[in-house]
Write a protein that holds these residues in place. Structure first.
Motif, PDB file in Angstrom:
ATOM      1  N   PRO A 171       0.815  -1.207   0.000  1.00 52.06           N
ATOM      2  CA  PRO A 171       0.000   0.000   0.000  1.00 52.06           C
ATOM      3  C   PRO A 171       0.852   1.262   0.000  1.00 52.06           C
ATOM      4  CG  PRO A 171      -0.045  -1.062   2.160  1.00 52.06           C
ATOM      5  CD  PRO A 171       0.661  -2.002   1.231  1.00 52.06           C
ATOM      6  N   THR A 172       0.371   2.275  -0.666  1.00 50.24           N
ATOM      7  CA  THR A 172       1.028   3.582  -0.662  1.00 50.24           C
ATOM      8  C   THR A 172       0.591   4.336   0.590  1.00 50.24           C
ATOM      9  OG1 THR A 172       0.919   3.601  -3.073  1.00 50.24           O
ATOM     10  CG2 THR A 172       1.420   5.679  -1.969  1.00 50.24           C
ATOM     11  N   ILE A 173       1.539   4.844   1.349  1.00 57.14           N
ATOM     12  CA  ILE A 173       1.224   5.543   2.597  1.00 57.14           C
ATOM     13  C   ILE A 173       1.334   7.045   2.355  1.00 57.14           C
ATOM     14  CG2 ILE A 173       1.697   5.707   5.056  1.00 57.14           C
ATOM     15  CD1 ILE A 173       0.973   2.860   4.058  1.00 57.14           C
ATOM     16  N   ILE A 174       0.222   7.764   2.499  1.00 53.19           N
ATOM     17  CA  ILE A 174       0.194   9.199   2.194  1.00 53.19           C
ATOM     18  C   ILE A 174      -0.591   9.931   3.274  1.00 53.19           C
ATOM     19  CG2 ILE A 174       0.294   8.774  -0.306  1.00 53.19           C
ATOM     20  CD1 ILE A 174      -2.731   9.367  -0.384  1.00 53.19           C
ATOM     21  N   ASN A 175      -0.559  11.274   3.183  1.00 56.22           N
ATOM     22  CA  ASN A 175      -1.535  12.065   3.927  1.00 56.22           C
ATOM     23  C   ASN A 175      -2.374  12.830   2.916  1.00 56.22           C
ATOM     24  OD1 ASN A 175       0.030  14.240   3.129  1.00 56.22           O
ATOM     25  ND2 ASN A 175       0.920  14.578   5.154  1.00 56.22           N
ATOM     26  N   ALA A 176      -3.284  13.641   3.416  1.00 57.49           N
ATOM     27  CA  ALA A 176      -4.300  14.218   2.533  1.00 57.49           C
ATOM     28  C   ALA A 176      -3.789  15.365   1.678  1.00 57.49           C
ATOM     29  CB  ALA A 176      -5.513  14.671   3.351  1.00 57.49           C
ATOM     30  N   ARG A 177      -2.486  15.654   1.723  1.00 60.06           N
ATOM     31  CA  ARG A 177      -1.953  16.616   0.776  1.00 60.06           C
ATOM     32  C   ARG A 177      -1.858  16.007  -0.625  1.00 60.06           C
ATOM     33  NH1 ARG A 177       0.971  18.023   5.403  1.00 60.06           N
ATOM     34  NH2 ARG A 177       2.693  16.603   4.913  1.00 60.06           N
ATOM     35  N   GLU A 178      -1.964  14.667  -0.693  1.00 58.85           N
ATOM     36  CA  GLU A 178      -1.965  13.964  -1.965  1.00 58.85           C
ATOM     37  C   GLU A 178      -3.356  13.405  -2.242  1.00 58.85           C
ATOM     38  OE1 GLU A 178       1.400  11.215  -2.510  1.00 58.85           O
ATOM     39  OE2 GLU A 178       2.074  11.874  -0.534  1.00 58.85           O
ATOM     40  N   THR A 179      -3.680  13.185  -3.506  1.00 54.68           N
ATOM     41  CA  THR A 179      -4.940  12.557  -3.864  1.00 54.68           C
ATOM     42  C   THR A 179      -4.942  11.110  -3.379  1.00 54.68           C
ATOM     43  OG1 THR A 179      -5.125  13.947  -5.826  1.00 54.68           O
ATOM     44  CG2 THR A 179      -6.451  11.932  -5.782  1.00 54.68           C
ATOM     45  N   ILE A 180      -6.059  10.704  -2.813  1.00 51.87           N
ATOM     46  CA  ILE A 180      -6.168   9.338  -2.282  1.00 51.87           C
ATOM     47  C   ILE A 180      -6.564   8.416  -3.422  1.00 51.87           C
ATOM     48  CG2 ILE A 180      -7.188   7.884  -0.499  1.00 51.87           C
ATOM     49  CD1 ILE A 180      -7.954  10.445   0.994  1.00 51.87           C
ATOM     50  N   THR A 181      -5.611   7.677  -3.942  1.00 48.02           N
ATOM     51  CA  THR A 181      -5.839   6.791  -5.074  1.00 48.02           C
ATOM     52  C   THR A 181      -6.014   5.352  -4.593  1.00 48.02           C
ATOM     53  OG1 THR A 181      -3.449   6.546  -5.326  1.00 48.02           O
ATOM     54  CG2 THR A 181      -4.522   8.260  -6.639  1.00 48.02           C
ATOM     55  N   ASP A 182      -6.376   4.465  -5.510  1.00 55.92           N
ATOM     56  CA  ASP A 182      -6.519   3.058  -5.166  1.00 55.92           C
ATOM     57  C   ASP A 182      -5.189   2.513  -4.635  1.00 55.92           C
ATOM     58  OD1 ASP A 182      -9.065   3.229  -6.034  1.00 55.92           O
ATOM     59  OD2 ASP A 182      -8.838   1.954  -7.800  1.00 55.92           O
ATOM     60  N   GLY A 183      -5.284   1.677  -3.609  1.00 55.15           N
ATOM     61  CA  GLY A 183      -4.085   1.087  -3.019  1.00 55.15           C
ATOM     62  C   GLY A 183      -3.434   1.945  -1.966  1.00 55.15           C
TER      63      GLY A 183
END
Length: 844
Positions: A171-183
């Motif tokens: 899984p890609t680990i992000i915060n909401a500054r990036e678009t939340i994509t599949d995976g």
């Protein structure tokens, strides 16, 4: 223990909703993820149980909503019916009844982040959802979760243990500054769901709730906020514009005021965590000397602090004392009072006092101050805080908490939150007694604090059995240090896979050399400064990447079953020069001429499905290293509750037991031994017949009760020198491995009894007669590994010329008579029970 209108008390564990274990494996087979969870959670079985319970609820298809689960439990539980009075009343207590929502109650300091990641990763791997949103109440928690999740997602050994058909393994680990994509697993604080805040959450998830899981960390914020911005958190979860279906909250404080949540499906209590030594013990004042004025009270607190400092010095720790106040104005006043006291009584200068006392309110700058406290060079020993410290602050050197006024400590929610800041065990605490945190409450309201803390910890009436330090019947036991070596075996692929259909791998942009900036804050002064430098990332040439990719293809084609993988199927189609062109083309698309580590992993991940079809299974071989000794003095204390003594446990005691108990347990002991009481207990008339160096013995089940009765019988007393009943963990543990379904598992078990007869120690595992009919694979492996361990131990003792020997048996009540006959005749080394033979035979 929440209270209903008539002040009836209920144990929290009685209010936990039971998720049915009856699940169709064709719908949800949780065993497929056991290897992954074994690696993720290690020996913390409660984490695995929390994850299993949550996923069984979400994915089994047995429940359509929380309402269904709660109604099922209400109809079957007299306690829930008494607690809520009617189904309609219980339904009103459910936060999100229309969704598959629930709460997990995990004691603070027991690793909630691992549970959150495990649920998220498996939901994505299973393809039940496309993306996961993890919401938390603060930027501190957000930062910690992002760091932890990125570490876990980056571990190849975890990814490789997911099932071969997993939809998403990394899984890609992000915060909401990036678009939340599949995976993706997106970690954000709840402010990101507010309409006026610029983040990707709302745009990314609108209309996608059915395929999105929402996990709430510190979920009590959702339930306890009735106004203000935090109310938007709950409104976001139930907003039909998103249509979220899966919502799971995790918290160590599952209370609305003093009422326990109505939607908890798994609970690992603070008391359990303390007993199993995963967190500190809690010591708090129940009675104290009278004091005149503030100075005398501070003298007591300072004396306790200095005493703790001496005790933790060997662990290279500087302890922290937290003083909790009910308001900002009182916080500043108390801090001034404490500084003045330290100047006068601890002979500190004004500057030294200021450096050791930190004042915490609730503004953003506080988070930076708390981060500085966790630095190794920090001189801070005292924190004065309003109500509670920010959640997510995980410094582990808190050893004393002082509620300065009753209002700062007058509900179970506040007590849980405040204690949560002091429960974590320091990493450097490797040996010695379990550490404790002192709550130095005011003696004027000690009774109320004691009740609240007892209720929060669910401390019901208990009797603690322990070894007696100076007892003449203590004896030594020999053990072996082991090293577990991994043994890999290849598993052939089942079918082919279309590789590189686009002719390239989609890569993220990367830099071989990157300018970075680091911000430091000096612990002693709070001064912040920036440090700028350049870092060089590890890089790989096109040829190196292609060669490693080709090696992966060769490895796949060398699988054990060539019929499932035609020779040369992929190495012929993708020789090294073809792979080089694919790598080169992929790099040029992002203006790179060499591959960074991330890029190389992307290339290798492009073979991921292929590699999983040619997966490796792992077995662990125990390799003996050296002998070491323990004694019965090392056996931990064990306790039994009133409920357990009414249900299935039995207390064996003597007339000397009462005097060995703590004062607060003696009253309950008197209740237990009262002739009219409905407790399971057996008095040993002659204390010398208890040939065990303990003050009492707890039988966990009827089979153990009967075995202990044999140990105490007139026929056997004179044939036994000494014996001890073990505890389930942390005494004499033996590593073993077994298969649950198709998946390997590892664990530790502690044999039930150690009986010393001359130079022989008989080690006994007691089971019920039903095991003779259908032995479990787990018990087969316990027998195999335990037998091998004691045979190995005997060999090493013989090589040393020592007379001590061990024998190991599984015994059921059917063979108790034969076992003790062999014991009396001195023939135990040749004894084999029916269950020993049954467990050694090949599986049916």
């Amino acid at each position: 223990m929440p209270r209903s209108a008539d002040s009836k008390q209920f144990r929290n564990e009685e209010l936990v909703l039971k998720v049915s274990p009856s699940v169709s494996r064709s719908v949800w087979d949780e065993s497929r993820y056991d290897p992954f969870l074994d690696a993720l959670c290690d020996d913390r079985e409660y984490q695995k149980a929390a994850i299993h319970t949550s996923l069984r609820y979400l994915l089994s298809g047995e429940y359509g909503s929380l309402r269904d689960l709660a109604k099922e439990n209400f109809d079957e539980s007299d306690v829930l019916q008494e607690r809520y009075g009617s189904w309609q009343n219980m339904e009103r207590h459910l936060q999100l009844p229309a969704q598959l929502s629930a709460s997990i109650d995990l004691a603070t300091g027991t690793g909630k982040s691992y549970v959150l990641y495990g649920i998220a990763a498996i939901l994505l791997a299973e393809g039940a959802v496309d993306r996961v949103l993890v919401l938390c109440p603060s930027t501190t928690i957000e930062s910690g979760l992002l760091t932890k999740f990125r570490q876990l997602a980056g571990k190849r050994e975890l990814r490789d243990l997911l099932p071969a058909e997993a939809k998403i393994t990394t899984p890609t680990i992000i915060n909401a500054r990036e678009t939340i994509t599949d995976g993706a697993i997106c970690v954000e604080n709840y402010h990101a769901v507010l309409e006026h805040v610029g983040s990707s959450v709302r745009d990314s998830l609108r209309g996608r709730g059915e395929r999105t899981a929402v996990l709430n960390d510190e979920a009590h914020h959702v339930a306890n906020e009735s106004a203000g911005r935090a109310k938007k958190w709950k409104e976001f979860l139930i907003d039909p514009a998103y249509g979220f279906r899966y919502v799971v909250g995790v918290s160590g404080t599952c209370y609305v005021g003093d009422d326990y949540f109505a939607d908890v499906i798994y609970r690992y209590s603070l008391r359990e965590a303390m007993e199993q030594r995963y967190v500190k013990k809690v010591d708090y004042v129940t009675d104290g000397p009278p004091t005149n004025g503030h100075d005398e009270k501070w003298q007591l607190i300072l004396a306790r602090h200095e005493d703790i400092k001496k005790r933790v010095k060997s662990h290279h720790l500087l302890p922290l004392t937290i003083v909790v106040t009910p308001s900002i104005s009182r916080c500043d006043d108390v801090a001034d009072e404490l500084r003045a006291f330290l100047i006068e009584y601890a002979d500190l200068s004004a500057d030294e006092a200021a450096a050791r006392v930190l004042v915490i309110h609730s503004d953003a700058a506080d988070l930076q101050k708390l981060d500085a406290v966790d630095a190794p060079t920090s001189k801070v020993e005292w924190i004065v805080s309003v109500s509670m410290l920010n959640e997510g602050w995980d410094v582990k050197r808190v050893f004393q908490i002082v509620p300065h006024e009753e209002r700062a400590f007058n509900s179970k929610l506040l007590i849980s939150q405040v204690l949560g800041r002091g429960l974590r065990v320091p990493d450097s605490w490797k040996t010695g007694a379990q550490p404790s945190v002192t709550v130095f409450n005011h003696d004027a309201w000690a009774g109320r604090i004691r009740r609240l803390v007892d209720e929060m910890l669910e401390v019901e009436k208990r009797i603690t059995t322990d070894v007696i330090a100076g007892h003449p019947l203590h004896f030594s036991l020999d053990h072996i240090h082991y090293r577990l070596d991994a043994v890999f075996a290849k598993k052939s692929p089942a079918r082919g896979y279309e590789l590189f259909a686009k002719g390239y791998v989609d890569l993220p942009a990367g830099l071989a050399t990157e300018a970075v900036e680091t911000v430091f804050e000096r612990a002693d002064s709070g001064e912040r400064f920036k440090w700028q430098t350049k870092i060089r990332h590890k890089t790989y040439t096109v040829e190196e990447v292609a060669a490693e990719m080709f090696a992966r293809l060769v490895e796949a084609e060398d699988a054990e079953d060539p019929s499932a993988w035609p020779p040369g199927r992929y190495t012929t189609k993708f020789p090294v020069d073809v792979l080089q062109r694919i790598v080169e083309k992929s790099l040029k698309r992002v203006r790179m001429n060499v591959a960074t580590e991330d890029a190389k992993q992307k290339f290798l991940q492009s073979l991921g499905t292929l590699r999983r079809k040619s997966s490796e299974t792992v077995r662990y071989k125990a390799v003996a290293t050296d002998l070491y000794g323990i004694t019965t003095l090392d056996r931990p204390a064990e306790s039994v509750s009133a409920a357990e003594l009414r249900r299935d446990k039995t207390l064996f005691f003597t007339r000397e037991t009462r005097a060995s108990l703590r004062d607060e347990q003696q009253e309950f002991f008197d209740e237990v031994i009262d002739p009219g009481a409905l407790f399971r207990r057996i008095e040993i008339a002659n204390p010398r017949d208890l040939k065990s160096p303990v003050n009492a013995v707890i039988a966990d089940a009827e089979t153990e009760r009967r075995f202990i009765a044999h140990l105490l019988s007139d026929a056997n007393i004179n044939s036994i020198d000494a014996w001890i009943k073990s505890t389930p963990i942390r005494f004499y543990e033996i590593d073993y491995a077994w298969k649950k379904g198709e998946h390997p598992k590892r664990g530790k078990f502690s044999p039930d009894f150690f009986i010393r007869i001359g130079h022989l120690t008989s080690v006994v595992e007691v089971k019920g007669d039903e095991e003779l009919r259908d032995p479990s694979e787990e018990n087969r492996k316990k027998a195999e590994y335990g037998t091998a361990h004691f045979e190995r131990l005997n060999q090493q003792l013989a090589a040393r010329g020592e007379a001590t020997r061990y024998c190991f048996n599984f015994v059921t009540p059917k063979n108790f008579g034969a076992y003790f006959q062999y014991l009396r005749d001195g023939n135990l080394p040749s004894y084999r029970s029916e269950l020993d033979v049954r467990l050694a035979a090949p599986g049916d």
